[in-house]
Write a protein that holds these residues in place. Structure first.
Motif, PDB file in Angstrom:
ATOM      1  N   PRO A 184     -10.876   3.157  18.728  1.00 27.93           N
ATOM      2  CA  PRO A 184      -9.817   3.807  17.937  1.00 27.93           C
ATOM      3  C   PRO A 184      -8.455   3.702  18.634  1.00 27.93           C
ATOM      4  O   PRO A 184      -8.382   3.501  19.853  1.00 27.93           O
ATOM      5  CB  PRO A 184     -10.285   5.249  17.829  1.00 27.93           C
ATOM      6  CG  PRO A 184     -11.342   5.425  18.864  1.00 27.93           C
ATOM      7  CD  PRO A 184     -11.915   4.097  19.138  1.00 27.93           C
ATOM      8  N   ALA A 185      -7.403   3.839  17.816  1.00 29.84           N
ATOM      9  CA  ALA A 185      -6.047   3.644  18.345  1.00 29.84           C
ATOM     10  C   ALA A 185      -5.737   4.654  19.435  1.00 29.84           C
ATOM     11  O   ALA A 185      -5.220   4.313  20.487  1.00 29.84           O
ATOM     12  CB  ALA A 185      -5.034   3.759  17.220  1.00 29.84           C
ATOM     13  N   PHE A 234      -9.601  18.574  11.160  1.00 32.98           N
ATOM     14  CA  PHE A 234      -8.454  17.919  10.532  1.00 32.98           C
ATOM     15  C   PHE A 234      -7.252  17.884  11.478  1.00 32.98           C
ATOM     16  O   PHE A 234      -6.599  16.856  11.649  1.00 32.98           O
ATOM     17  CB  PHE A 234      -8.071  18.635   9.239  1.00 32.98           C
ATOM     18  CG  PHE A 234      -6.849  18.056   8.591  1.00 32.98           C
ATOM     19  CD1 PHE A 234      -6.923  16.852   7.892  1.00 32.98           C
ATOM     20  CD2 PHE A 234      -5.607  18.666   8.715  1.00 32.98           C
ATOM     21  CE1 PHE A 234      -5.802  16.302   7.322  1.00 32.98           C
ATOM     22  CE2 PHE A 234      -4.483  18.110   8.154  1.00 32.98           C
ATOM     23  CZ  PHE A 234      -4.585  16.926   7.447  1.00 32.98           C
ATOM     24  N   GLU A 255      -2.527   7.108  10.647  1.00 31.58           N
ATOM     25  CA  GLU A 255      -1.390   6.202  10.784  1.00 31.58           C
ATOM     26  C   GLU A 255      -1.602   4.904  10.004  1.00 31.58           C
ATOM     27  O   GLU A 255      -0.666   4.305   9.535  1.00 31.58           O
ATOM     28  CB  GLU A 255      -1.160   5.861  12.259  1.00 31.58           C
ATOM     29  CG  GLU A 255      -0.889   7.063  13.123  1.00 31.58           C
ATOM     30  CD  GLU A 255       0.548   7.512  13.055  1.00 31.58           C
ATOM     31  OE1 GLU A 255       1.423   6.725  13.451  1.00 31.58           O
ATOM     32  OE2 GLU A 255       0.800   8.634  12.597  1.00 31.58           O
ATOM     33  N   ASP A 256      -2.832   4.438   9.926  1.00 28.52           N
ATOM     34  CA  ASP A 256      -3.081   3.129   9.322  1.00 28.52           C
ATOM     35  C   ASP A 256      -4.352   3.170   8.480  1.00 28.52           C
ATOM     36  O   ASP A 256      -5.410   2.734   8.905  1.00 28.52           O
ATOM     37  CB  ASP A 256      -3.204   2.080  10.437  1.00 28.52           C
ATOM     38  CG  ASP A 256      -3.425   0.687   9.876  1.00 28.52           C
ATOM     39  OD1 ASP A 256      -3.190   0.506   8.665  1.00 28.52           O
ATOM     40  OD2 ASP A 256      -3.824  -0.200  10.635  1.00 28.52           O
ATOM     41  N   LEU A 257      -4.237   3.715   7.267  1.00 32.45           N
ATOM     42  CA  LEU A 257      -5.424   3.874   6.419  1.00 32.45           C
ATOM     43  C   LEU A 257      -5.924   2.534   5.892  1.00 32.45           C
ATOM     44  O   LEU A 257      -7.120   2.300   5.802  1.00 32.45           O
ATOM     45  CB  LEU A 257      -5.101   4.828   5.267  1.00 32.45           C
ATOM     46  CG  LEU A 257      -4.779   6.251   5.724  1.00 32.45           C
ATOM     47  CD1 LEU A 257      -4.303   7.091   4.553  1.00 32.45           C
ATOM     48  CD2 LEU A 257      -5.986   6.906   6.380  1.00 32.45           C
ATOM     49  N   ASP A 258      -4.997   1.613   5.561  1.00 34.49           N
ATOM     50  CA  ASP A 258      -5.419   0.300   5.074  1.00 34.49           C
ATOM     51  C   ASP A 258      -6.167  -0.464   6.162  1.00 34.49           C
ATOM     52  O   ASP A 258      -7.182  -1.107   5.906  1.00 34.49           O
ATOM     53  CB  ASP A 258      -4.187  -0.537   4.656  1.00 34.49           C
ATOM     54  CG  ASP A 258      -3.552  -0.001   3.394  1.00 34.49           C
ATOM     55  OD1 ASP A 258      -4.129   0.937   2.820  1.00 34.49           O
ATOM     56  OD2 ASP A 258      -2.494  -0.504   3.007  1.00 34.49           O
ATOM     57  N   GLY A 259      -5.650  -0.376   7.387  1.00 30.92           N
ATOM     58  CA  GLY A 259      -6.270  -1.086   8.499  1.00 30.92           C
ATOM     59  C   GLY A 259      -7.680  -0.586   8.755  1.00 30.92           C
ATOM     60  O   GLY A 259      -8.598  -1.376   8.974  1.00 30.92           O
ATOM     61  N   LEU A 265      -5.460  14.583  12.938  1.00 25.55           N
ATOM     62  CA  LEU A 265      -4.023  14.383  12.724  1.00 25.55           C
ATOM     63  C   LEU A 265      -3.346  14.089  14.053  1.00 25.55           C
ATOM     64  O   LEU A 265      -2.525  13.181  14.173  1.00 25.55           O
ATOM     65  CB  LEU A 265      -3.437  15.659  12.103  1.00 25.55           C
ATOM     66  CG  LEU A 265      -1.981  15.622  11.676  1.00 25.55           C
ATOM     67  CD1 LEU A 265      -1.815  14.645  10.537  1.00 25.55           C
ATOM     68  CD2 LEU A 265      -1.531  17.005  11.241  1.00 25.55           C
ATOM     69  N   LEU A 308     -15.164  -3.928   8.842  1.00 21.79           N
ATOM     70  CA  LEU A 308     -15.815  -5.218   8.627  1.00 21.79           C
ATOM     71  C   LEU A 308     -15.847  -6.061   9.897  1.00 21.79           C
ATOM     72  O   LEU A 308     -16.473  -7.108   9.945  1.00 21.79           O
ATOM     73  CB  LEU A 308     -15.084  -5.995   7.530  1.00 21.79           C
ATOM     74  CG  LEU A 308     -15.042  -5.295   6.179  1.00 21.79           C
ATOM     75  CD1 LEU A 308     -14.185  -6.074   5.212  1.00 21.79           C
ATOM     76  CD2 LEU A 308     -16.447  -5.141   5.629  1.00 21.79           C
ATOM     77  N   TRP A 327     -10.273  -2.149   6.663  1.00 20.48           N
ATOM     78  CA  TRP A 327     -10.673  -3.520   7.009  1.00 20.48           C
ATOM     79  C   TRP A 327     -11.430  -3.587   8.337  1.00 20.48           C
ATOM     80  O   TRP A 327     -12.296  -4.417   8.529  1.00 20.48           O
ATOM     81  CB  TRP A 327      -9.441  -4.424   7.113  1.00 20.48           C
ATOM     82  CG  TRP A 327      -8.871  -4.812   5.801  1.00 20.48           C
ATOM     83  CD1 TRP A 327      -7.700  -4.379   5.259  1.00 20.48           C
ATOM     84  CD2 TRP A 327      -9.427  -5.728   4.855  1.00 20.48           C
ATOM     85  NE1 TRP A 327      -7.500  -4.961   4.035  1.00 20.48           N
ATOM     86  CE2 TRP A 327      -8.539  -5.793   3.753  1.00 20.48           C
ATOM     87  CE3 TRP A 327     -10.595  -6.498   4.818  1.00 20.48           C
ATOM     88  CZ2 TRP A 327      -8.774  -6.589   2.654  1.00 20.48           C
ATOM     89  CZ3 TRP A 327     -10.832  -7.305   3.718  1.00 20.48           C
ATOM     90  CH2 TRP A 327      -9.922  -7.338   2.642  1.00 20.48           C
ATOM     91  N   ARG A 328     -11.047  -2.697   9.269  1.00 13.98           N
ATOM     92  CA  ARG A 328     -11.634  -2.769  10.609  1.00 13.98           C
ATOM     93  C   ARG A 328     -13.144  -2.569  10.591  1.00 13.98           C
ATOM     94  O   ARG A 328     -13.856  -3.054  11.470  1.00 13.98           O
ATOM     95  CB  ARG A 328     -10.992  -1.724  11.516  1.00 13.98           C
ATOM     96  CG  ARG A 328      -9.675  -2.184  12.102  1.00 13.98           C
ATOM     97  CD  ARG A 328      -9.015  -1.070  12.867  1.00 13.98           C
ATOM     98  NE  ARG A 328      -7.588  -1.341  13.011  1.00 13.98           N
ATOM     99  CZ  ARG A 328      -7.091  -2.143  13.930  1.00 13.98           C
ATOM    100  NH1 ARG A 328      -7.889  -2.726  14.797  1.00 13.98           N
ATOM    101  NH2 ARG A 328      -5.788  -2.366  13.986  1.00 13.98           N
TER     102      ARG A 328
END
Lengths: 766, 52
Positions: free
Chosen positions: B49-50, B22, B32-36, B26, B42, B39-40
């Motif tokens: 990764p960022a 964890f 930082e971008d859970l919504d992204g 972190l 797909l 979608w990624r």
């Protein structure tokens, strides 16, 4: 779901100019030879958006990384220094159809480097780890073990819990120590006392092989408290100031014309009243003054909030910080240095921001009463047990149990949980809440004060008259207007394009700053501009419309009228605010006729026009002094002090940087509807926050007597603590469901879909 | 008792492993971008990764 916008020519016209020094405030270093800039892209919201944005930006020469953050609706671009201007990225985004603007971390108050937040999150992870593992042993003990195994398990629990308490309890211990050093008591004092005493007592009990140890309570407490603390940290207002942004409007100095005609550059502090300064087109005035020679158009938006430039001539006054647009001017300085309009605005802004810090949040108001009560209860328990003839050991056990049971876990979660749920749901609808207190405050407002231009209206004029115009005249007018960057000229060109009329091509078009345009067409002189420029008498009644006059030779003039169109949903929004029993006012820097026109269209009776930024601030302060709680909605630099002084404030995303920074809430999109539903959300959130507080306090009311009687075992403590925290969080989640069920004021199913996105969906479906 | 001597260290080590994982996630900015991230998955293209 189709959501990506279609390429949109207008998007590129709206984007700001971002090159060289203009871009500097947004650009940060990202390693050796690398630069980074972030853009806000409100329309990005699906997988296709990510791949198209990252793909296109990544192909620009010199770009080493382009990364979309869908949660924050931002794009970070890293490129090799010197290979590109940031404008290229904006143009690229615009060509994909995304309206973007550079992101300034100062503006939202969230910093890239949130050291405290990360410290809390690490402490939370350690506390969570310790709580889970210690609980494993505790459950085994509660299920029944022989004394030997129990002691072993207690020792292992101690081994995990004690280091965890030292590390994860750090934020509470330092805060409590700070408070005590200043002779105050805050919520962290009973928390620290409870956790430290519980750990110490459990260690003592373990060493003596006794039955009850509270290691699990100590770490679970820290775990729940840290969740509440972290959520609260996310919702707290960061120190932000619009003052430094106002400073950027200040010119560094001015070119002074000496009496003998020689010119020299004088820095700001060397300027004095009586000097004659030369101001070229495109420069900001460094001091207040009166025009001696020349005529021009001046962007006075920081004074009036109006985007349309005002024509100025000899004898007119100009203010420091305003922008000379079209012609060179000679200005006799009347006020310089600290006396100028801009300096006064900066002082007002600083003072208004200072005054903001007086609001005490509901959670802090509660904390003031909570901790003394807890201390008194624990002390009473200790004294009571001693008085009844029990030993020190039993009395201390009971007192510590009181401290553990009263630990404000549920109370610490009650408000932040609601605010986090609300701000997440608001963000998905395009409303950015910059601090949680704004949500609390919005529920308490009784007055709403609107600016007109750019807030009630869109800030860009649209042609509304004359009712019938020959296409020849419109074509000619558009042909002339093409040569000018005046907002009305652009609106005229747009109107011609909308009607499918190609502009005609007059020859030798010249722009006369402050007056209008002239050209030759079919051998005749044509003029386009103000009434005075075309030799037309002023009308008897000012209807508050903006005008451009076209005159061919000495023929009949054609008067084009323009109006700044209202934001979508402005009328229902105002009506809904009034239905909620709020007083609605308009404060504008514009002319009385124009303000009156807009206000009467929206049904607003209380109207103030020709307001300077100082007058706006004074009015908002008057309201506050009269005990009113005003929501201030504004966009311009001229609204910024009033925004900062307002009880709570809101700005559209199209507002000036200063306006956005000064406001508590920023809303995206054209519709004004967020103003009324933010209020509904605030009221709903406040109701749930109150329920949560009652739940949390009610739990204490039940549990404290049990603790005082010494009946609390580690099992009861664990059950009581966890269940109350979970109930409070579950109740907060209810707000999210309620908000999803809430109808949008403009009747659209999904706010994330912008007009462009919806159009795209229709086209692709067909 | 003997089983406990094996099981307890195993349980604690698993817990420690989770904690370290964890803290690492972190630190490498995976939250930082859970919504992204949703979608990624797909996206058929190679995606990294960022990271930093």
């Amino acid at each position: 779901m189709y959501c990506c916008p279609l390429p949109d020519a207008e998007a590129s016209a709206r984007t700001p100019w971002l090159k060289g020094d203009e871009a500097a405030p947004w650009v940060t270093d990202a390693g050796p030879g690398l630069k980074q800039i972030e853009f806000i892209v409100p329309q990005a919201n699906c997988a296709a958006c990510i791949s198209s944005i990252e793909g296109r930006l990544g192909r620009i020469a010199g770009v080493t990384k382009a990364r979309v953050n869908l949660t924050a609706r931002r794009v970070a671009v890293v490129w090799r220094e010197g290979s590109q201007e940031p404008q290229a990225f904006l143009d690229c985004l615009a060509s994909l159809g995304y309206a973007a603007r550079p992101f300034d971390p100062r503006e939202t108050g969230f910093s890239h480097d949130d050291a405290e937040g990360r410290r809390l999150l690490r402490a939370l992870a350690v506390a969570g780890f310790a709580a889970a593992n210690v609980m494993l042993f505790s459950v085994s003990i509660w299920s029944g073990t022989d004394p030997q195994t129990r002691d072993l398990f207690h020792w292992i629990s101690a081994l995990i819990a004690l280091p965890a308490v030292v590390y994860a309890g750090g934020p509470f211990f330092t805060s409590a120590a700070n408070a005590l050093r200043h002779g105050r008591v805050n919520m962290d004092v009973p928390i620290s006392l409870g956790v430290i005493l519980a750990s110490a007592m459990s260690l003592f009990e373990t060493m003596h092989g006794r039955e009850h140890a509270f290691f699990d309570a100590a770490v679970t407490l820290l775990f729940f408290l840290l969740i509440g603390r972290y959520l609260d940290h996310m919702m707290r207002a960061r120190a932000r100031s619009a003052v430094s942004q106002l400073m950027t409007l200040m010119a560094s100095g001015a070119t002074i014309v000496e009496p003998d005609g020689s010119r020299r550059f004088v820095a700001n502090r060397g300027l004095e009243p009586g000097m004659l300064m030369a101001v070229a087109a495109g420069d900001r005035f460094a001091a207040d003054g009166c025009i001696e020679t020349g005529s021009s158009d001046v962007d006075r938006s920081i004074v009036t909030g109006e985007s349309a430039p005002e024509p100025v001539n000899r004898g007119d006054e100009v203010q420091a910080g305003t922008l000379n647009l079209t012609g060179p001017l000679l200005v006799r300085i009347t006020k310089a240095g600290g006396d100028t309009f801009l300096s006064e605005l900066i002082r007002l802004m600083a003072a208004a921001e200072q005054g903001q810090s007086h609001y005490v949040r509901l959670a802090d108001r509660l904390a003031r009463y909570y901790s003394p009560v807890v201390h008194i209860l624990a002390a009473l328990t200790l004294i009571g047990w001693l008085a009844l003839g029990h030993g020190w050991h039993d009395a201390l056990m009971a007192a510590i149990a009181v401290l553990i049971i009263t630990c404000p876990c549920a109370l610490g979660l009650a408000i932040p949980a609601v605010q986090v749920v609300a701000s997440g749901a608001l963000f998905r609808r395009g409303v950015l809440l910059k601090n949680g207190a704004a949500l609390e405050k919005i529920a308490e407002i009784d007055t709403v004060v609107f600016d007109k231009t750019g807030t009630l209206t869109l800030g860009s004029p649209v042609m509304v008259g004359p009712p019938a115009v020959s296409s020849d005249n419109l074509a000619l007018a558009a042909g002339l207007a093409r040569e000018s960057r005046h907002p009305l000229s652009r609106a005229l060109v747009a109107a011609a394009a909308e009607r499918g009329i190609a502009p005609s091509v007059p020859v030798s078009v010249t722009e006369h700053p402050g007056f209008g345009l002239a050209a030759t067409w079919r051998g005749q002189r044509v003029r386009l501009g103000s009434r005075a420029w075309c030799g037309v008498a002023e009308p008897a009644d000012d209807r508050g419309l903006l005008e451009i006059v076209l005159r061919i030779g000495d023929g009949t003039p054609v008067v084009f009228t323009f109006e700044d169109s209202m934001r979508p949903a402005a009328r229902p929004t105002i009506a809904s605010l009034r239905r909620q029993g709020l007083a609605v006012e308009v404060l504008s820097g514009d002319r009385a006729a124009a303000v009156g026109r807009a206000a009467s269209e929206l049904g607003i009776a209380t109207v103030y026009s020709r307001m300077s930024p100082q007058a706006k601030l004074a009015h908002v302060e008057e309201l506050a002094a009269a005990g009113k709680r005003a929501l201030v909605v504004g966009d311009g630099v001229n609204d910024a002090p009033a925004l900062a002084a307002g009880f709570v404030s809101m700005a559209p995303a199209t507002a000036s940087d200063v306006g956005r920074t000064a406001a508590d809430v920023v809303f995206m999109g054209q519709s004004l509807a967020p103003v009324s539903w933010l209020r509904s959300v605030g009221v709903a959130a406040q109701a749930i926050a109150r329920q949560n507080i009652l739940l949390a306090l009610g739990y204490n009311l039940l549990a404290v007597p049990i603790a005082m009687l010494g009946l609390v075992t580690p099992l009861i403590a664990a059950l009581a603590m966890s269940s109350s925290s979970i109930i409070v969080v579950a109740n907060a989640l209810r707000l999210g469901w309620r908000m999803n069920a809430m109808p949008d004021a403009d009747g659209k199913a999904d706010h994330r879909e912008t007009a462009a996105g919806a159009a795209g969906a229709v086209q692709r479906a067909a | 008792m003997n089983t406990l001597l094996i099981l307890i260290p195993i349980a604690l080590m698993l817990g420690c492993g989770w904690l370290i994982a964890f803290l690492w996630s972190l630190k490498s900015k995976q939250y930082e971008d859970l919504d992204g991230a949703a979608w990624r998955i797909l996206d058929d293209d190679d995606d990294k990764p960022a990271g930093r």
